[in-house]
Design an enzyme around this catalytic site. Structure first.
Site, PDB file in Angstrom:
ATOM      1  CD1 TRP A 150     -90.230  54.506  33.867  1.00  0.00           C
ATOM      2  CD2 TRP A 150     -89.994  53.923  36.015  1.00  0.00           C
ATOM      3  NE1 TRP A 150     -89.428  53.395  33.920  1.00  0.00           N
ATOM      4  CE2 TRP A 150     -89.269  53.012  35.223  1.00  0.00           C
ATOM      5  CE3 TRP A 150     -89.989  53.760  37.408  1.00  0.00           C
ATOM      6  CZ2 TRP A 150     -88.528  51.952  35.763  1.00  0.00           C
ATOM      7  CZ3 TRP A 150     -89.264  52.710  37.952  1.00  0.00           C
ATOM      8  CH2 TRP A 150     -88.542  51.821  37.142  1.00  0.00           C
ATOM      9  CG  ASN A 151     -86.011  56.441  38.559  1.00  0.00           C
ATOM     10  OD1 ASN A 151     -86.179  57.423  37.847  1.00  0.00           O
ATOM     11  ND2 ASN A 151     -84.867  56.164  39.124  1.00  0.00           N
ATOM     12  CE  LYS A 174     -91.592  61.399  26.678  1.00  0.00           C
ATOM     13  NZ  LYS A 174     -92.114  60.682  27.870  1.00  0.00           N
ATOM     14  CD  GLU A 177     -95.177  59.227  27.780  1.00  0.00           C
ATOM     15  OE1 GLU A 177     -94.212  58.491  28.087  1.00  0.00           O
ATOM     16  OE2 GLU A 177     -95.028  60.342  27.266  1.00  0.00           O
ATOM     17  N   GLY A 227     -82.730  59.153  31.813  1.00  0.00           N
ATOM     18  CA  GLY A 227     -83.261  57.878  31.327  1.00  0.00           C
ATOM     19  C   GLY A 227     -82.171  56.866  31.102  1.00  0.00           C
ATOM     20  CB  SER A 228     -82.335  53.578  29.540  1.00  0.00           C
ATOM     21  OG  SER A 228     -82.978  53.933  28.335  1.00  0.00           O
ATOM     22  CD  GLU A 249     -77.809  64.047  35.410  1.00  0.00           C
ATOM     23  OE1 GLU A 249     -77.277  63.019  35.881  1.00  0.00           O
ATOM     24  OE2 GLU A 249     -77.425  65.189  35.684  1.00  0.00           O
ATOM     25  CG  LEU A 250     -77.663  58.877  29.958  1.00  0.00           C
ATOM     26  CD1 LEU A 250     -76.847  58.561  28.717  1.00  0.00           C
ATOM     27  CD2 LEU A 250     -79.109  59.155  29.599  1.00  0.00           C
ATOM     28  CB  CYS A 283     -79.990  56.483  38.243  1.00  0.00           C
ATOM     29  SG  CYS A 283     -80.084  58.003  39.200  1.00  0.00           S
ATOM     30  CD  GLU A 380     -79.609  51.317  35.569  1.00  0.00           C
ATOM     31  OE1 GLU A 380     -79.950  51.411  34.374  1.00  0.00           O
ATOM     32  OE2 GLU A 380     -79.578  52.274  36.349  1.00  0.00           O
ATOM     33  CD  GLU A 457     -81.166  66.894  35.772  1.00  0.00           C
ATOM     34  OE1 GLU A 457     -81.369  65.851  36.438  1.00  0.00           O
ATOM     35  OE2 GLU A 457     -81.954  67.318  34.926  1.00  0.00           O
TER      36      GLU A 457
HETATM   37  P1  NAD Z   1     -86.104  55.433  29.403  1.00  0.00           P
HETATM   38  O1  NAD Z   1     -84.799  55.740  28.768  1.00  0.00           O
HETATM   39  O2  NAD Z   1     -86.928  54.349  28.846  1.00  0.00           O
HETATM   40  O3  NAD Z   1     -87.046  56.747  29.403  1.00  0.00           O
HETATM   41  C1  NAD Z   1     -86.571  58.029  29.802  1.00  0.00           C
HETATM   42  C2  NAD Z   1     -87.407  59.109  29.127  1.00  0.00           C
HETATM   43  O4  NAD Z   1     -87.195  59.037  27.723  1.00  0.00           O
HETATM   44  C3  NAD Z   1     -88.926  58.957  29.322  1.00  0.00           C
HETATM   45  O5  NAD Z   1     -89.524  60.231  29.278  1.00  0.00           O
HETATM   46  C4  NAD Z   1     -89.327  58.159  28.119  1.00  0.00           C
HETATM   47  O6  NAD Z   1     -90.666  58.299  27.754  1.00  0.00           O
HETATM   48  C5  NAD Z   1     -88.419  58.717  27.062  1.00  0.00           C
HETATM   49  N1  NAD Z   1     -88.167  57.708  26.027  1.00  0.00           N
HETATM   50  C6  NAD Z   1     -88.184  56.397  26.150  1.00  0.00           C
HETATM   51  N2  NAD Z   1     -87.923  55.781  24.992  1.00  0.00           N
HETATM   52  C7  NAD Z   1     -87.736  56.742  24.115  1.00  0.00           C
HETATM   53  C8  NAD Z   1     -87.422  56.751  22.745  1.00  0.00           C
HETATM   54  N3  NAD Z   1     -87.223  55.628  22.050  1.00  0.00           N
HETATM   55  N4  NAD Z   1     -87.302  57.926  22.137  1.00  0.00           N
HETATM   56  C9  NAD Z   1     -87.472  59.048  22.833  1.00  0.00           C
HETATM   57  N5  NAD Z   1     -87.772  59.114  24.131  1.00  0.00           N
HETATM   58  C10 NAD Z   1     -87.885  57.967  24.775  1.00  0.00           C
HETATM   59  O7  NAD Z   1     -85.772  55.196  30.939  1.00  0.00           O
HETATM   60  P2  NAD Z   1     -86.728  54.608  32.063  1.00  0.00           P
HETATM   61  O8  NAD Z   1     -86.878  53.147  31.890  1.00  0.00           O
HETATM   62  O9  NAD Z   1     -87.950  55.442  32.150  1.00  0.00           O
HETATM   63  O10 NAD Z   1     -85.849  54.897  33.380  1.00  0.00           O
HETATM   64  C11 NAD Z   1     -84.873  54.064  33.856  1.00  0.00           C
HETATM   65  C12 NAD Z   1     -83.488  54.533  33.479  1.00  0.00           C
HETATM   66  O11 NAD Z   1     -83.294  55.894  33.866  1.00  0.00           O
HETATM   67  C13 NAD Z   1     -82.407  53.762  34.217  1.00  0.00           C
HETATM   68  O12 NAD Z   1     -81.374  53.422  33.326  1.00  0.00           O
HETATM   69  C14 NAD Z   1     -81.921  54.743  35.263  1.00  0.00           C
HETATM   70  O13 NAD Z   1     -80.607  54.503  35.718  1.00  0.00           O
HETATM   71  C15 NAD Z   1     -82.046  56.025  34.538  1.00  0.00           C
HETATM   72  N6  NAD Z   1     -82.073  57.149  35.462  1.00  0.00           N
HETATM   73  C16 NAD Z   1     -80.998  57.976  35.512  1.00  0.00           C
HETATM   74  C17 NAD Z   1     -80.976  59.023  36.420  1.00  0.00           C
HETATM   75  C18 NAD Z   1     -79.796  59.953  36.503  1.00  0.00           C
HETATM   76  O14 NAD Z   1     -79.962  61.030  37.055  1.00  0.00           O
HETATM   77  N7  NAD Z   1     -78.637  59.600  35.990  1.00  0.00           N
HETATM   78  C19 NAD Z   1     -82.066  59.220  37.273  1.00  0.00           C
HETATM   79  C20 NAD Z   1     -83.150  58.358  37.189  1.00  0.00           C
HETATM   80  C21 NAD Z   1     -83.141  57.317  36.280  1.00  0.00           C
END
Ligand code: NAD
Length: 476
Positions: A150-151, A174, A177, A227-228, A249-250, A283, A380, A457
């Site tokens: 979402w960020n 996806k 949300e 994501g995370s 990309e975590l 991130c 983080e 990316e």
């Molecule tokens: P998140 O991991 O909770 O969610 C990321 C995506 O995965 C979302 O679409 C989410 O709905 C989905 N998701 C969440 N839980 C899931 C599950 N159990 N099973 C399947 N899909 C799931 O991350 P967040 O809290 O939305 O974002 C923050 C994290 O994203 C931070 O750690 C940040 O550093 C990282 N991030 C990384 C980059 C990068 O390019 N490296 C860029 C932006 C954010």
């Protein structure tokens, strides 16, 4: 400015799906501003089927024709960016100026990927026998899916869409949300520019259910996740059974190395600006400030002053420089990290508390004398917290910068050529900014090492992530 009605895009049609919905909150006010529709398993099956058809049609078009559609999407977004940027601020909280800059970045990525997608050249390798030649053909990997955080409701989304489409893949995405309208607005720009049904689809839902359903499908050949770290690891495991290609990309925990020769005022403004941008929910956000003792007191003072100059408020107000955290749940995370740092001997030089009780605002915070044993030096924070710690010299600096098993971004300020050479050689990070915080352009590779993920990316690497090489041997 008015928020919008959110729909999913499945098989070329806008739909609410049949999986229910969930509320969307404005983090500046706590108000419900809309509802995110959820896809059911049947909706996802329709999307999978369309992803395959969409791939066939899109990959069958010439790269030039695909570029024309992408250019049309870029033009549509130019015309709509003010409206979509407002949705971004309403659903996510960042200041409107940041949302506008994000939309310009989105447009830049589309244009760059559309153009670069025309250069999937491959090569001709002469045979060892005079009548043989070998063609290394570059082709799209197939239907792809993506999951985005979402960020950056625009950037995270376009980095999946534009690299996939630029390479000739279909993308079933996806987004989060919590920030659906920005993604929908971007998808609409492609839809209206004539991208074939199924070549680009947007779904929302229960994240674990959506991911396990999509990643079990043999139709999809690739998954890209922003994501995370825990979610990335989970999705890699889910992708393993069908042997999908993965890009991860975590999360990060960027060290900021301030060396003794630094221009302290400039460094505090530059990296402070990057720190409090998007309320630290980035991130590659500068995270742990490691400062040589010779300039430590001055740096703490300058960073504190910079933090205090931030205007915290509703992102729709023109004066605001820092908006709320994305959701109420993040306030408790910030407070726990601050309290833990203080319990480990840190000093709060500014901030360290929530602001008001309407909306999820947290004060820009500087913590001095933070030891590496404090949680914030290891986890983080993803918020407006800047822990600062004194360092005796370059050797300790490099050892502490490389201490964690994450390596997304790293930053440094020095004019010393010898130190700069060590930074290029020794820092374990996917991206290092020396005397600059500007580490990301459409044309540069963006990605981490170690637990920050793998793959890129951005740049030609971003397109290569959606391409495969196929060999054809020919007797002439
Ligand atoms: P998140 O991991 O909770 O969610 C990321 C995506 O995965 C979302 O679409 C989410 O709905 C989905 N998701 C969440 N839980 C899931 C599950 N159990 N099973 C399947 N899909 C799931 O991350 P967040 O809290 O939305 O974002 C923050 C994290 O994203 C931070 O750690 C940040 O550093 C990282 N991030 C990384 C980059 C990068 O390019 N490296 C860029 C932006 C954010």
């Amino acid at each position: 400015m008015i928020y919008t009605d959110v729909n999913m895009l499945i098989d070329g049609a806008w739909t609410k799906g049949t999986g229910g919905d969930e509320p969307i909150f404005n983090p500046a006010t706590g108000e419900v501003i809309g509802r995110t529709p959820h896809a059911s398993a049947a909706d996802l099956d329709r999307a999978l089927d369309a992803a395959e058809r969409g791939f066939r049609e899109w990959s069958g078009m010439s790269p030039h024709a695909r570029q024309q559609v992408m250019e049309g999407a870029a033009r549509n977004l130019e015309a709509r960016k003010v409206e979509i940027a407002a949705w971004c601020t309403l659903e996510m909280g960042k200041p409107l100026a940041e949302s506008m800059a994000e939309m310009d970045f989105v447009i830049g990525v589309i244009r760059w990927c559309g153009e670069e997608g025309r250069r999937a050249y491959g090569r001709v390798i002469p045979g060892r026998a005079a009548d043989h030649q070998y063609l290394a053909l570059v082709e799209p990997v197939g239907p792809a899916c993506g999951f985005a955080a979402w960020n950056f409701p625009g950037t995270n989304v376009i980095r999946k869409i534009a690299h996939a489409l630029g390479a000739g893949c279909s993308m079933l995405l996806k987004p989060s949300e919590e920030t659906p309208a920005t993604a929908m607005g971007i998808a609409a720009a492609f839809h209206d520019a004539g991208v074939p049904a199924g070549a680009l689809q947007i779904v929302f839902g229960n994240p674990p259910e959506v991911s396990s359903h999509l990643l079990a499908s043999p139709i999809l050949k690739k998954v890209s996740v922003t994501g995370s770290i825990p979610v990335g690891k989970l999705l890699v495991k889910q992708a393993a059974d069908t042997l999908k290609r993965t890009t991860m990309e975590l999360g990060g925990h960027a060290p900021v190395m301030i060396f003794a020769d630094a221009d302290v005022e400039e460094a505090a403004k530059m990296f402070g600006g990057a720190k409090f941008r998007n309320a630290g929910q980035v991130c590659v956000s500068p995270t742990r400030f490691l400062v040589e003792e010779a300039v430590y007191p001055q740096f703490v003072e300058a960073l504190t002053a910079f933090a205090e100059s931030q205007v915290v408020g509703n992102g729709m107000d023109a004066a605001t420089t820092m908006g709320p955290l994305v959701a109420e749940r993040r306030i408790d995370v910030m407070q726990a990290l601050v309290d833990d740092a203080v319990a480990h001997g840190a000093r709060v030089t500014t901030g360290g508390h929530r602001i008001g009780n309407v909306g999820s605002f947290y004060a820009p915070t500087v913590l001095a004398d933070v030891p590496d044993t404090a949680a914030i030096m290891n986890e983080e924070p993803f918020g407006p917290l800047a822990p600062v710690s004194p360092v005796s010299g370059p050797d300790e600096m490099f050892a502490r910068a490389n201490r964690l098993n994450v390596g997304l971004a790293a930053f440094a300020y020095t004019k010393d050529a010898g130190i700069a050479a060590r930074l290029r050689r020794e820092v374990r990070a996917g991206m290092t900014g020396i005397n600059t915080a500007m580490i990301s352009l459409p044309e540069t590779p963006f990605g981490g090492v170690d637990h920050s993920g793998y793959g890129h990316e951005g740049g030609i690497e971003g397109l290569a992530a959606y391409q495969q090489t196929r060999l054809v041997a020919e007797r002439l």
